[in-house]
Design a protein around this motif. Structure first.
Motif, short mmCIF file in Angstrom:
data_model
loop_
_atom_site.label_atom_id
_atom_site.label_comp_id
_atom_site.label_asym_id
_atom_site.label_seq_id
_atom_site.Cartn_x
_atom_site.Cartn_y
_atom_site.Cartn_z
N GLU A 35 0.82 -1.21 0.00
CA GLU A 35 0.00 0.00 0.00
C GLU A 35 0.86 1.27 0.00
N ARG A 36 2.04 1.18 0.58
CA ARG A 36 2.90 2.35 0.74
C ARG A 36 4.05 2.39 -0.26
N SER A 37 4.10 1.43 -1.15
CA SER A 37 5.23 1.32 -2.08
C SER A 37 5.01 2.17 -3.32
N LEU A 38 6.10 2.68 -3.84
CA LEU A 38 6.06 3.37 -5.12
C LEU A 38 5.82 2.36 -6.23
N ASP A 58 10.01 8.15 -0.42
CA ASP A 58 9.78 9.19 0.58
C ASP A 58 8.64 10.13 0.17
N GLY A 59 7.94 9.83 -0.91
CA GLY A 59 6.88 10.71 -1.39
C GLY A 59 7.42 11.82 -2.28
N GLY A 60 8.72 11.86 -2.46
CA GLY A 60 9.36 12.88 -3.27
C GLY A 60 10.23 12.25 -4.34
N VAL A 61 11.53 12.57 -4.30
CA VAL A 61 12.44 12.13 -5.37
C VAL A 61 13.33 10.96 -4.97
N HIS A 62 13.24 10.51 -3.73
CA HIS A 62 14.08 9.41 -3.26
C HIS A 62 13.28 8.12 -3.17
N ALA A 63 13.83 7.06 -3.75
CA ALA A 63 13.22 5.73 -3.68
C ALA A 63 14.26 4.76 -3.12
N PHE A 64 13.78 3.63 -2.63
CA PHE A 64 14.64 2.70 -1.90
C PHE A 64 14.33 1.27 -2.30
N VAL A 65 15.35 0.53 -2.70
CA VAL A 65 15.19 -0.88 -3.03
C VAL A 65 15.14 -1.68 -1.72
N LEU A 66 14.13 -2.53 -1.61
CA LEU A 66 13.98 -3.38 -0.43
C LEU A 66 13.59 -4.79 -0.86
N ASP A 67 14.01 -5.75 -0.09
CA ASP A 67 13.53 -7.13 -0.20
C ASP A 67 13.79 -7.79 -1.56
N ARG A 92 12.07 5.45 -11.83
CA ARG A 92 12.33 6.60 -12.69
C ARG A 92 11.04 7.06 -13.38
N GLU A 93 10.28 6.11 -13.91
CA GLU A 93 9.02 6.44 -14.60
C GLU A 93 8.00 7.08 -13.67
N ARG A 94 8.13 6.84 -12.37
CA ARG A 94 7.19 7.39 -11.40
C ARG A 94 7.74 8.65 -10.73
N GLY A 95 8.84 9.19 -11.24
CA GLY A 95 9.33 10.49 -10.78
C GLY A 95 10.48 10.47 -9.81
N ALA A 96 10.94 9.30 -9.41
CA ALA A 96 12.09 9.26 -8.50
C ALA A 96 13.35 9.70 -9.25
N GLN A 97 14.20 10.42 -8.56
CA GLN A 97 15.46 10.87 -9.15
C GLN A 97 16.67 10.17 -8.54
N TRP A 98 16.48 9.57 -7.38
CA TRP A 98 17.55 8.86 -6.69
C TRP A 98 17.01 7.52 -6.22
N LEU A 99 17.82 6.47 -6.39
CA LEU A 99 17.45 5.14 -5.92
C LEU A 99 18.53 4.67 -4.95
#
Length: 126
Positions: A35-38, A58-67, A92-99
Motif C-alpha cells: 500500500e505504501r510502495s512506489l 519518501d513521497g518525493g524524489v528518493h526511492a529505496f530498493v527493499l527485499d 524513474r518512470e514514477r518520478g524518482a530521481q535517486w534510488l
C-alpha cells in the motif's frame, strides 16, 4: 520469464517465495507494505512467482530498493539484476530521481552489477 510492475500478488505466493529464499521467514501480510510502495516488480516463470523486489519511497524524489528476493532454484542466473534494473526503471518512470539501497558487504558485487555505487550511510537499530 515475465517481469511485471505492480502486479496483484497474494500473501500466500509472497510468503512462499520468502520462505524458500529466507531461512526463518515468518508468514506476514504484505498488504501494508505494498500500500505504501512506489512500485514493486515480480518475476514469474510459467506462472510461478520466482522473484520480487519492492521500491519504497519518501513521497518525493528518493526511492529505496527493499527485499530483493530470488527463488533459490534461480539464483546466480541474472534474475536478481534484471529485477533491480526493472525496479529502477519503474522508479524513474514514477518520478524518482535517486534510488538508494542498503546491503551487507558480501552483496556489494551484486548491487554494483545493478549499477549502484557505494556511499557512506548510517543505520540505527530501533
Amino acid at each position: 520469464m515475465e517481469f511485471l510492475v505492480r502486479p496483484v500478488l497474494t500473501d500466500a505466493e509472497l510468503n512462499g517465495l520468502f520462505a524458500a529464499a529466507w531461512p526463518g521467514h515468518r508468514t506476514v501480510s504484505f498488504a501494508p507494505v505494498l500500500e505504501r510502495s512506489l512500485a514493486w516488480v515480480a518475476a514469474r516463470e510459467d506462472g510461478r512467482l520466482v522473484g520480487y523486489v519492492n521500491v519504497a519511497w519518501d513521497g518525493g524524489v528518493h526511492a529505496f530498493v527493499l527485499d530483493t528476493t530470488v527463488h533459490p532454484d534461480l539464483r546466480r542466473s541474472g534474475l536478481g539484476v534484471r529485477l533491480v534494473r526493472a525496479a529502477a526503471d519503474a522508479a524513474r518512470e514514477r518520478g524518482a530521481q535517486w534510488l538508494h539501497v542498503d546491503y551487507e558487504p558480501h552483496l556489494e558485487p551484486f548491487y554494483a552489477a545493478c549499477g549502484f555505487r557505494p556511499t557512506a550511510a548510517g543505520l540505527l537499530a530501533l
